[in-house]
Design a protein around this motif. Structure first.
Motif, PDB file in Angstrom:
ATOM      1  N   LEU B  37     -44.182 -77.514  67.589  1.00 46.74           N
ATOM      2  CA  LEU B  37     -43.640 -77.465  68.939  1.00 46.74           C
ATOM      3  C   LEU B  37     -43.681 -76.035  69.491  1.00 46.74           C
ATOM      4  N   LEU B  38     -43.526 -75.079  68.576  1.00 47.59           N
ATOM      5  CA  LEU B  38     -43.358 -73.694  69.014  1.00 47.59           C
ATOM      6  C   LEU B  38     -44.680 -72.989  69.267  1.00 47.59           C
ATOM      7  N   ARG B  39     -45.751 -73.579  68.705  1.00 43.19           N
ATOM      8  CA  ARG B  39     -47.058 -72.897  68.736  1.00 43.19           C
ATOM      9  C   ARG B  39     -46.831 -71.464  68.233  1.00 43.19           C
ATOM     10  N   GLY B  40     -47.239 -70.487  68.972  1.00 42.76           N
ATOM     11  CA  GLY B  40     -47.095 -69.135  68.423  1.00 42.76           C
ATOM     12  C   GLY B  40     -45.885 -68.360  68.921  1.00 42.76           C
ATOM     13  N   ALA B  41     -44.972 -69.044  69.632  1.00 40.95           N
ATOM     14  CA  ALA B  41     -43.875 -68.312  70.286  1.00 40.95           C
ATOM     15  C   ALA B  41     -43.080 -67.476  69.293  1.00 40.95           C
ATOM     16  N   VAL B  42     -42.580 -66.345  69.744  1.00 39.39           N
ATOM     17  CA  VAL B  42     -41.867 -65.427  68.863  1.00 39.39           C
ATOM     18  C   VAL B  42     -40.359 -65.518  69.102  1.00 39.39           C
ATOM     19  N   ARG B  43     -39.966 -65.527  70.372  1.00 38.11           N
ATOM     20  CA  ARG B  43     -38.538 -65.545  70.682  1.00 38.11           C
ATOM     21  C   ARG B  43     -38.086 -66.944  71.081  1.00 38.11           C
ATOM     22  N   LEU B  44     -36.863 -67.289  70.685  1.00 32.84           N
ATOM     23  CA  LEU B  44     -36.344 -68.619  70.977  1.00 32.84           C
ATOM     24  C   LEU B  44     -36.397 -68.942  72.457  1.00 32.84           C
ATOM     25  N   GLU B  45     -36.046 -67.968  73.263  1.00 36.55           N
ATOM     26  CA  GLU B  45     -35.956 -68.240  74.693  1.00 36.55           C
ATOM     27  C   GLU B  45     -37.323 -68.359  75.373  1.00 36.55           C
ATOM     28  N   ASP B  46     -38.391 -68.034  74.631  1.00 39.97           N
ATOM     29  CA  ASP B  46     -39.721 -68.271  75.209  1.00 39.97           C
ATOM     30  C   ASP B  46     -40.003 -69.767  75.318  1.00 39.97           C
ATOM     31  N   VAL B  47     -39.448 -70.544  74.393  1.00 37.83           N
ATOM     32  CA  VAL B  47     -39.727 -71.987  74.371  1.00 37.83           C
ATOM     33  C   VAL B  47     -38.532 -72.852  74.740  1.00 37.83           C
ATOM     34  N   PHE B  48     -37.323 -72.319  74.516  1.00 35.64           N
ATOM     35  CA  PHE B  48     -36.138 -73.165  74.697  1.00 35.64           C
ATOM     36  C   PHE B  48     -35.171 -72.596  75.723  1.00 35.64           C
ATOM     37  N   ILE B  49     -34.423 -73.503  76.345  1.00 31.73           N
ATOM     38  CA  ILE B  49     -33.275 -73.095  77.161  1.00 31.73           C
ATOM     39  C   ILE B  49     -32.031 -73.558  76.405  1.00 31.73           C
ATOM     40  N   PRO B  50     -31.228 -72.652  75.876  1.00 27.14           N
ATOM     41  CA  PRO B  50     -30.035 -73.061  75.129  1.00 27.14           C
ATOM     42  C   PRO B  50     -29.016 -73.730  76.058  1.00 27.14           C
ATOM     43  N   ALA B  51     -28.349 -74.754  75.557  1.00 22.32           N
ATOM     44  CA  ALA B  51     -27.347 -75.444  76.373  1.00 22.32           C
ATOM     45  C   ALA B  51     -26.166 -75.822  75.498  1.00 22.32           C
ATOM     46  N   ASP B  52     -25.044 -76.075  76.166  1.00 25.32           N
ATOM     47  CA  ASP B  52     -23.853 -76.480  75.413  1.00 25.32           C
ATOM     48  C   ASP B  52     -23.770 -78.008  75.365  1.00 25.32           C
ATOM     49  N   ASN B  53     -22.640 -78.485  74.827  1.00 24.76           N
ATOM     50  CA  ASN B  53     -22.369 -79.923  74.703  1.00 24.76           C
ATOM     51  C   ASN B  53     -22.636 -80.728  75.966  1.00 24.76           C
ATOM     52  N   LEU B  54     -22.334 -80.112  77.108  1.00 22.23           N
ATOM     53  CA  LEU B  54     -22.437 -80.848  78.367  1.00 22.23           C
ATOM     54  C   LEU B  54     -23.793 -80.656  79.018  1.00 22.23           C
ATOM     55  N   GLY B  55     -24.672 -79.926  78.325  1.00 24.30           N
ATOM     56  CA  GLY B  55     -26.007 -79.703  78.881  1.00 24.30           C
ATOM     57  C   GLY B  55     -26.069 -78.513  79.805  1.00 24.30           C
ATOM     58  N   HIS B  56     -24.939 -77.734  79.879  1.00 26.11           N
ATOM     59  CA  HIS B  56     -24.960 -76.558  80.747  1.00 26.11           C
ATOM     60  C   HIS B  56     -25.642 -75.398  80.047  1.00 26.11           C
ATOM     61  N   ARG B  57     -26.451 -74.715  80.787  1.00 25.51           N
ATOM     62  CA  ARG B  57     -27.201 -73.589  80.268  1.00 25.51           C
ATOM     63  C   ARG B  57     -26.255 -72.501  79.757  1.00 25.51           C
ATOM     64  N   ILE B  58     -26.562 -71.991  78.581  1.00 22.48           N
ATOM     65  CA  ILE B  58     -25.781 -70.848  78.080  1.00 22.48           C
ATOM     66  C   ILE B  58     -26.747 -69.745  77.671  1.00 22.48           C
ATOM     67  N   SER B  59     -26.223 -68.561  77.511  1.00 21.41           N
ATOM     68  CA  SER B  59     -27.110 -67.455  77.131  1.00 21.41           C
ATOM     69  C   SER B  59     -27.362 -67.510  75.633  1.00 21.41           C
ATOM     70  N   PHE B  60     -28.425 -66.857  75.200  1.00 22.55           N
ATOM     71  CA  PHE B  60     -28.701 -66.851  73.766  1.00 22.55           C
ATOM     72  C   PHE B  60     -27.568 -66.180  72.991  1.00 22.55           C
ATOM     73  N   LYS B  61     -26.978 -65.140  73.599  1.00 23.85           N
ATOM     74  CA  LYS B  61     -25.886 -64.426  72.938  1.00 23.85           C
ATOM     75  C   LYS B  61     -24.728 -65.379  72.639  1.00 23.85           C
ATOM     76  N   ASP B  62     -24.404 -66.243  73.646  1.00 24.65           N
ATOM     77  CA  ASP B  62     -23.334 -67.229  73.444  1.00 24.65           C
ATOM     78  C   ASP B  62     -23.713 -68.220  72.357  1.00 24.65           C
ATOM     79  N   LEU B  63     -24.966 -68.675  72.415  1.00 25.24           N
ATOM     80  CA  LEU B  63     -25.424 -69.636  71.420  1.00 25.24           C
ATOM     81  C   LEU B  63     -25.224 -69.051  70.027  1.00 25.24           C
ATOM     82  N   PHE B  64     -25.677 -67.806  69.867  1.00 30.18           N
ATOM     83  CA  PHE B  64     -25.616 -67.168  68.559  1.00 30.18           C
ATOM     84  C   PHE B  64     -24.179 -67.050  68.067  1.00 30.18           C
ATOM     85  N   SER B  65     -23.296 -66.690  68.985  1.00 31.34           N
ATOM     86  CA  SER B  65     -21.910 -66.497  68.535  1.00 31.34           C
ATOM     87  C   SER B  65     -21.166 -67.829  68.376  1.00 31.34           C
TER      88      SER B  65
END
Lengths: 189, 320
Positions: B37-65
């Motif tokens: 799915l990722l092909r050659g992507a290096v950073r998570l945010e190049d391929v994905f948009i992180p979201a919370d339980n409700l599907g709301h977009r969150i920043s990678f920093k929030d996701l990580f923490s």
């Protein structure tokens, strides 16, 4: 017998030998000429007399006819696909057969597939042994296994005796394997 | 057992949907299937948009923490709107986290979009069972809908047969009674005439020319009736040589009288056989706005009485 089993034999006879043969068999066995509509159960004797009557007309033994039913089943695209979910190679497929009754139950809970054991004493050699006396099912399975061996492109020797099937995989990759994509959308011709 | 070590290649095979991340969002290790799915992507945010339980977009920093504590995370694929992964993760060190992801309900679209096959799913994954079930279910539903259509057709044809006179194809008495009671309920809005027709000397035809000839006459009379009434009117063979009809009209008395005279004329040309002479019929009519008829059966009695008058006044006539 579950209505689907009778329906399967009916459709096999109609599509392989034509409607006229089915009409004769239906008349002889007192079955509705339009065939089996619902999934309701009917006495096992009805299924048996259909098999015997059609085998006699086609100059085959009942066992041969049932093997033909199995081979025909494996060629029906929807069923072929469902069977191919069993494994990536013919050996894996045979090894997964013991899960078949469970898979059938997931979809059609009241279709009781009699149990059987799959044994292997050497690589590529298998024995399938019916748990109860179900020679009919073993014949259908033997035909289905021949069809699937073909589908996987494997050279296999299959012999069937009353309650057991012997399988000898001679060359797993004998000829081209038919395509199987997990998503049916991709196999549009 | 804090110091157990697993080779990164083994990890990619054992957990084909895992992802190892560092704090900066770089994917330092990925499972075999996820790599498709990722092909050659290096950073998570190049391929994905992180979201919370409700599907709301969150920043990678929030996701990580947010990782750990049993929280679910969602990764919407940036370029494939129909594929969103879900999973959970833990911190393996303050700088690194490991995620384990799955396709959830997007499995079918993901299989299709990325051409996944059975070797992409580990034996512990239920993906194959899900796909099998999905397809088997569809086949079973298809077969069931065939059953439903068959039953529906059988029901319709049984219903038609149950209200049809087999000889003439007209309504039978049961069918007529259904039509009559419906018409009677709506007689104020839609007035009608009840027509009662009876062949004259029909018994003689049966006796002299046989029942086959009698049946031919009945079929001829039925077609005479059916061709003179208008669409929407109802015609029935009530039994023997008796016919009933409902003729709907704004002036039911005058209109039905005209129609019935034409019917009698047309019946005159029906023949039982050579030398049988002309067939004739008598007709009695009652109209729905008749004062004395307040109950359905009274209307039938009025039509019957009119038929009787037609018969005694010389047959081959219409009486109202």
């Amino acid at each position: 017998m579950h209505g689907l089993v009778n329906r399967c034999i009916e459709v096999f006879l109609r599509s392989t030998y034509g409607n006229a043969l089915w009409q004769e068999v239906a008349a002889e066995t007192d079955v509705h000429p339009d065939g089996f509509l619902t999934w309701g159960n009917s006495p096992d004797g009805v299924t048996r007399s259909i098999v015997i009557a059609s085998a006699r007309r086609l100059d085959k033994s009942a066992g041969e006819l049932l093997e033909d039913v199995g081979a025909w089943l494996s060629r029906q695209e929807q069923i072929r696909r469902l069977l191919r979910f069993g494994g990536a190679s013919f050996e894996e497929f045979v090894e997964s057969l013991r899960e078949l009754p469970g898979r059938v139950k997931l979809v059609i809970p009241d279709l009781e597939l009699p149990g059987f054991a799959v044994l292997s004493d050497a690589r590529g050699r298998y024995r399938i042994i019916a748990e109860s006396h179900q020679s009919g099912l073993m014949r259908v399975m033997a035909g289905m296994l021949r069809g699937m061996a073909d589908d996987y492109g494997s050279l296999v020797i299959i012999s069937v005796a009353r309650d057991r099937i012997e399988i000898d995989v001679v060359l797993p990759d004998y000829s081209g394997r038919r395509r199987f994509e997990l998503s049916p959308m991709q196999v549009r011709p | 057992m804090k110091d157990a070590v697993i080779d990164i290649r083994d990890l990619a095979a054992l957990m084909p949907m895992h992802l190892m991340l560092d704090r900066a969002g770089v994917m330092v290790s990925r499972g075999r299937t996820l790599a498709k799915l990722l092909r050659g992507a290096v950073r998570l945010e190049d391929v994905f948009i992180p979201a919370d339980n409700l599907g709301h977009r969150i920043s990678f920093k929030d996701l990580f923490s947010h990782l750990g504590c049993g929280r679910r995370i969602f990764l919407q694929m940036r370029h494939h709107g129909d594929v969103s992964l879900r999973g959970h993760g833990v911190h393996v060190s303050p700088e690194r986290a490991m995620l384990n992801l799955g396709f959830g309900i997007c499995l079918s679209s993901a299989v299709q979009r990325f051409g996944l096959n059975d070797s992409d799913f580990p034996p512990s994954d239920l993906a194959m069972e899900f796909l099998f079930l999905h397809e088997a279910n569809r086949a079973a539903l298809l077969e069931l809908s065939r059953v439903n259509i068959g039953l529906e057709e059988a029901r319709e044809s049984a219903q038609v047969l149950s209200i049809t006179d087999p000889l003439t194809g007209l309504l039978n008495r049961r069918g007529f009674d259904i039509a009559f009671s419906r018409a009677f309920d709506q007689r104020d809005k839609r007035p009608f005439a009840l027509v009662h027709l009876d062949l004259d000397h029909f018994k003689n035809i049966n006796d002299e020319f046989g029942h086959a000839a009698g049946d031919r006459v009945l079929v001829g009379v039925a077609s005479a009736l059916a061709s003179e009434v208008r669409s929407g009117d109802r015609v029935c063979r009530a039994g023997g040589d008796e016919f009933l009809a409902l003729i709907f009209a704004d002036w039911p008395a005058a209109d039905s009288l005209n129609i019935c005279k034409r019917i009698i004329g047309r019946i005159g040309s029906v023949e039982a056989g050579p030398g049988s002479g002309r067939i004739s019929a008598s007709i009695g009519i009652a109209v729905s706005d008749s004062k004395p008829a307040v109950l359905p059966h009274q209307l039938f009695e009025l039509a019957d009485a009119a038929l009787y008058r037609a018969k005694i006044s010389g047959r081959g006539r219409v009486a109202l």
